[in-house]
Design a protein around this motif. Sequence first.
Motif, PDB file in Angstrom:
ATOM      1  N   ARG A   1     -23.746  23.411  45.420  1.00 28.45           N
ATOM      2  CA  ARG A   1     -24.922  22.689  45.892  1.00 28.45           C
ATOM      3  C   ARG A   1     -26.243  23.398  45.624  1.00 28.45           C
ATOM      4  O   ARG A   1     -27.296  22.781  45.700  1.00 28.45           O
ATOM      5  CB  ARG A   1     -24.796  22.440  47.396  1.00 28.45           C
ATOM      6  CG  ARG A   1     -23.766  21.401  47.740  1.00 28.45           C
ATOM      7  CD  ARG A   1     -23.427  21.430  49.215  1.00 28.45           C
ATOM      8  NE  ARG A   1     -22.587  20.299  49.592  1.00 28.45           N
ATOM      9  CZ  ARG A   1     -21.295  20.210  49.354  1.00 28.45           C
ATOM     10  NH1 ARG A   1     -20.668  21.191  48.718  1.00 28.45           N
ATOM     11  NH2 ARG A   1     -20.610  19.167  49.734  1.00 28.45           N
ATOM     12  N   ILE A   2     -26.205  24.691  45.324  1.00 18.27           N
ATOM     13  CA  ILE A   2     -27.447  25.436  45.131  1.00 18.27           C
ATOM     14  C   ILE A   2     -27.402  26.213  43.825  1.00 18.27           C
ATOM     15  O   ILE A   2     -26.344  26.385  43.225  1.00 18.27           O
ATOM     16  CB  ILE A   2     -27.719  26.413  46.298  1.00 18.27           C
ATOM     17  CG1 ILE A   2     -26.629  27.477  46.346  1.00 18.27           C
ATOM     18  CG2 ILE A   2     -27.851  25.685  47.601  1.00 18.27           C
ATOM     19  CD1 ILE A   2     -26.964  28.614  47.271  1.00 18.27           C
ATOM     20  N   LYS A   3     -28.573  26.691  43.410  1.00 21.36           N
ATOM     21  CA  LYS A   3     -28.668  27.533  42.219  1.00 21.36           C
ATOM     22  C   LYS A   3     -29.681  28.625  42.506  1.00 21.36           C
ATOM     23  O   LYS A   3     -30.782  28.343  42.993  1.00 21.36           O
ATOM     24  CB  LYS A   3     -29.113  26.697  41.023  1.00 21.36           C
ATOM     25  CG  LYS A   3     -29.189  27.487  39.733  1.00 21.36           C
ATOM     26  CD  LYS A   3     -29.557  26.596  38.580  1.00 21.36           C
ATOM     27  CE  LYS A   3     -29.582  27.402  37.299  1.00 21.36           C
ATOM     28  NZ  LYS A   3     -29.958  26.597  36.147  1.00 21.36           N
ATOM     29  N   VAL A   4     -29.317  29.873  42.212  1.00 26.27           N
ATOM     30  CA  VAL A   4     -30.233  30.999  42.416  1.00 26.27           C
ATOM     31  C   VAL A   4     -31.019  31.207  41.133  1.00 26.27           C
ATOM     32  O   VAL A   4     -30.442  31.346  40.057  1.00 26.27           O
ATOM     33  CB  VAL A   4     -29.466  32.280  42.794  1.00 26.27           C
ATOM     34  CG1 VAL A   4     -30.428  33.429  43.031  1.00 26.27           C
ATOM     35  CG2 VAL A   4     -28.619  32.046  44.035  1.00 26.27           C
ATOM     36  N   SER A  25     -35.466  33.014  44.177  1.00 26.25           N
ATOM     37  CA  SER A  25     -35.583  31.832  45.012  1.00 26.25           C
ATOM     38  C   SER A  25     -34.358  30.947  44.796  1.00 26.25           C
ATOM     39  O   SER A  25     -33.684  31.035  43.772  1.00 26.25           O
ATOM     40  CB  SER A  25     -36.854  31.059  44.699  1.00 26.25           C
ATOM     41  OG  SER A  25     -36.812  30.574  43.378  1.00 26.25           O
ATOM     42  N   ILE A  26     -34.076  30.115  45.763  1.00 28.26           N
ATOM     43  CA  ILE A  26     -32.882  29.285  45.711  1.00 28.26           C
ATOM     44  C   ILE A  26     -33.300  27.827  45.597  1.00 28.26           C
ATOM     45  O   ILE A  26     -34.090  27.329  46.391  1.00 28.26           O
ATOM     46  CB  ILE A  26     -32.014  29.498  46.966  1.00 28.26           C
ATOM     47  CG1 ILE A  26     -31.575  30.960  47.043  1.00 28.26           C
ATOM     48  CG2 ILE A  26     -30.803  28.588  46.939  1.00 28.26           C
ATOM     49  CD1 ILE A  26     -30.813  31.310  48.296  1.00 28.26           C
ATOM     50  N   LYS A  27     -32.747  27.140  44.591  1.00 28.51           N
ATOM     51  CA  LYS A  27     -33.031  25.730  44.368  1.00 28.51           C
ATOM     52  C   LYS A  27     -31.954  24.908  45.058  1.00 28.51           C
ATOM     53  O   LYS A  27     -30.772  25.216  44.972  1.00 28.51           O
ATOM     54  CB  LYS A  27     -33.023  25.446  42.870  1.00 28.51           C
ATOM     55  CG  LYS A  27     -33.314  24.024  42.495  1.00 28.51           C
ATOM     56  CD  LYS A  27     -33.225  23.867  40.989  1.00 28.51           C
ATOM     57  CE  LYS A  27     -33.433  22.427  40.594  1.00 28.51           C
ATOM     58  NZ  LYS A  27     -33.311  22.235  39.143  1.00 28.51           N
ATOM     59  N   ARG A  28     -32.369  23.855  45.751  1.00 28.91           N
ATOM     60  CA  ARG A  28     -31.422  22.965  46.423  1.00 28.91           C
ATOM     61  C   ARG A  28     -31.866  21.530  46.241  1.00 28.91           C
ATOM     62  O   ARG A  28     -33.025  21.254  45.937  1.00 28.91           O
ATOM     63  CB  ARG A  28     -31.340  23.291  47.907  1.00 28.91           C
ATOM     64  CG  ARG A  28     -32.623  23.018  48.664  1.00 28.91           C
ATOM     65  CD  ARG A  28     -32.417  23.042  50.160  1.00 28.91           C
ATOM     66  NE  ARG A  28     -33.670  22.827  50.858  1.00 28.91           N
ATOM     67  CZ  ARG A  28     -34.191  21.649  51.151  1.00 28.91           C
ATOM     68  NH1 ARG A  28     -33.572  20.539  50.762  1.00 28.91           N
ATOM     69  NH2 ARG A  28     -35.327  21.542  51.813  1.00 28.91           N
ATOM     70  N   GLY A  29     -30.941  20.602  46.417  1.00 28.76           N
ATOM     71  CA  GLY A  29     -31.261  19.191  46.347  1.00 28.76           C
ATOM     72  C   GLY A  29     -31.792  18.698  47.675  1.00 28.76           C
ATOM     73  O   GLY A  29     -31.647  19.359  48.708  1.00 28.76           O
ATOM     74  N   MET A  53     -35.336  26.493  48.780  1.00 20.01           N
ATOM     75  CA  MET A  53     -34.805  26.711  50.115  1.00 20.01           C
ATOM     76  C   MET A  53     -35.797  27.566  50.899  1.00 20.01           C
ATOM     77  O   MET A  53     -36.404  28.490  50.345  1.00 20.01           O
ATOM     78  CB  MET A  53     -33.448  27.414  50.026  1.00 20.01           C
ATOM     79  CG  MET A  53     -32.711  27.510  51.331  1.00 20.01           C
ATOM     80  SD  MET A  53     -31.099  28.264  51.149  1.00 20.01           S
ATOM     81  CE  MET A  53     -30.154  26.891  50.530  1.00 20.01           C
ATOM     82  N   SER A  54     -35.966  27.273  52.173  1.00 20.42           N
ATOM     83  CA  SER A  54     -36.926  28.019  52.983  1.00 20.42           C
ATOM     84  C   SER A  54     -36.434  29.452  53.197  1.00 20.42           C
ATOM     85  O   SER A  54     -35.242  29.748  53.041  1.00 20.42           O
ATOM     86  CB  SER A  54     -37.113  27.336  54.332  1.00 20.42           C
ATOM     87  OG  SER A  54     -35.930  27.429  55.089  1.00 20.42           O
ATOM     88  N   ASP A  55     -37.352  30.336  53.542  1.00 18.42           N
ATOM     89  CA  ASP A  55     -36.990  31.741  53.748  1.00 18.42           C
ATOM     90  C   ASP A  55     -36.022  31.910  54.906  1.00 18.42           C
ATOM     91  O   ASP A  55     -35.125  32.759  54.865  1.00 18.42           O
ATOM     92  CB  ASP A  55     -38.252  32.572  54.001  1.00 18.42           C
ATOM     93  CG  ASP A  55     -39.113  32.688  52.754  1.00 18.42           C
ATOM     94  OD1 ASP A  55     -38.555  32.574  51.645  1.00 18.42           O
ATOM     95  OD2 ASP A  55     -40.329  32.880  52.890  1.00 18.42           O
ATOM     96  N   ALA A  56     -36.183  31.105  55.955  1.00 15.28           N
ATOM     97  CA  ALA A  56     -35.280  31.199  57.099  1.00 15.28           C
ATOM     98  C   ALA A  56     -33.857  30.811  56.710  1.00 15.28           C
ATOM     99  O   ALA A  56     -32.889  31.480  57.105  1.00 15.28           O
ATOM    100  CB  ALA A  56     -35.780  30.306  58.223  1.00 15.28           C
ATOM    101  N   ASP A  57     -33.715  29.751  55.910  1.00 10.62           N
ATOM    102  CA  ASP A  57     -32.393  29.341  55.458  1.00 10.62           C
ATOM    103  C   ASP A  57     -31.818  30.344  54.470  1.00 10.62           C
ATOM    104  O   ASP A  57     -30.609  30.575  54.440  1.00 10.62           O
ATOM    105  CB  ASP A  57     -32.459  27.961  54.809  1.00 10.62           C
ATOM    106  CG  ASP A  57     -32.654  26.859  55.820  1.00 10.62           C
ATOM    107  OD1 ASP A  57     -32.330  27.078  57.004  1.00 10.62           O
ATOM    108  OD2 ASP A  57     -33.129  25.785  55.431  1.00 10.62           O
ATOM    109  N   LEU A  65     -23.179  34.060  52.183  1.00  7.82           N
ATOM    110  CA  LEU A  65     -22.212  33.070  51.721  1.00  7.82           C
ATOM    111  C   LEU A  65     -22.250  32.883  50.217  1.00  7.82           C
ATOM    112  O   LEU A  65     -21.304  32.330  49.649  1.00  7.82           O
ATOM    113  CB  LEU A  65     -22.480  31.736  52.400  1.00  7.82           C
ATOM    114  CG  LEU A  65     -22.378  31.727  53.922  1.00  7.82           C
ATOM    115  CD1 LEU A  65     -22.785  30.368  54.458  1.00  7.82           C
ATOM    116  CD2 LEU A  65     -20.994  32.085  54.376  1.00  7.82           C
ATOM    117  N   ILE A  66     -23.327  33.310  49.581  1.00  5.55           N
ATOM    118  CA  ILE A  66     -23.454  33.097  48.127  1.00  5.55           C
ATOM    119  C   ILE A  66     -22.597  34.106  47.376  1.00  5.55           C
ATOM    120  O   ILE A  66     -22.614  35.260  47.626  1.00  5.55           O
ATOM    121  CB  ILE A  66     -24.934  33.200  47.699  1.00  5.55           C
ATOM    122  CG1 ILE A  66     -25.729  32.117  48.372  1.00  5.55           C
ATOM    123  CG2 ILE A  66     -25.069  33.088  46.200  1.00  5.55           C
ATOM    124  CD1 ILE A  66     -27.208  32.212  48.161  1.00  5.55           C
TER     125      ILE A  66
END
Length: 62
Positions: free
Chosen positions: A13-16, A21-25, A50-54, A61-62
Motif C-alpha cells: 500500500r505504500i512506497k518509500v 518520505s512515504i507515498k500513500r494512496g 504520509m504524515s510525520d505522526a503516522d 512495520l516497513i
Amino acid sequence: MPKQKSKSSLNKRIKVRKSGSIKRGKAKTSHLFANKSTKNKRQARKGTNMSDADKKRYKDLI
C-alpha cells in the motif's frame, strides 16, 4: 535475535521515496461515487505523503 519481518500488506500500500518520505494512496475511492463530488474523486486519484505522526507508527512495520 532475528530481524523483524516487514508487514507485507503495508508494503503493498505504500512506497518509500529516496528522500525518506512515504507515498500513500488516498481513502474513499472504492465505491459510492455518485455521492462524491467530481473534485473529491479527481484529487483522490493522486497519492499523498504520509504524515510525520503516522510515519513514526509505521516505521517498524516497513
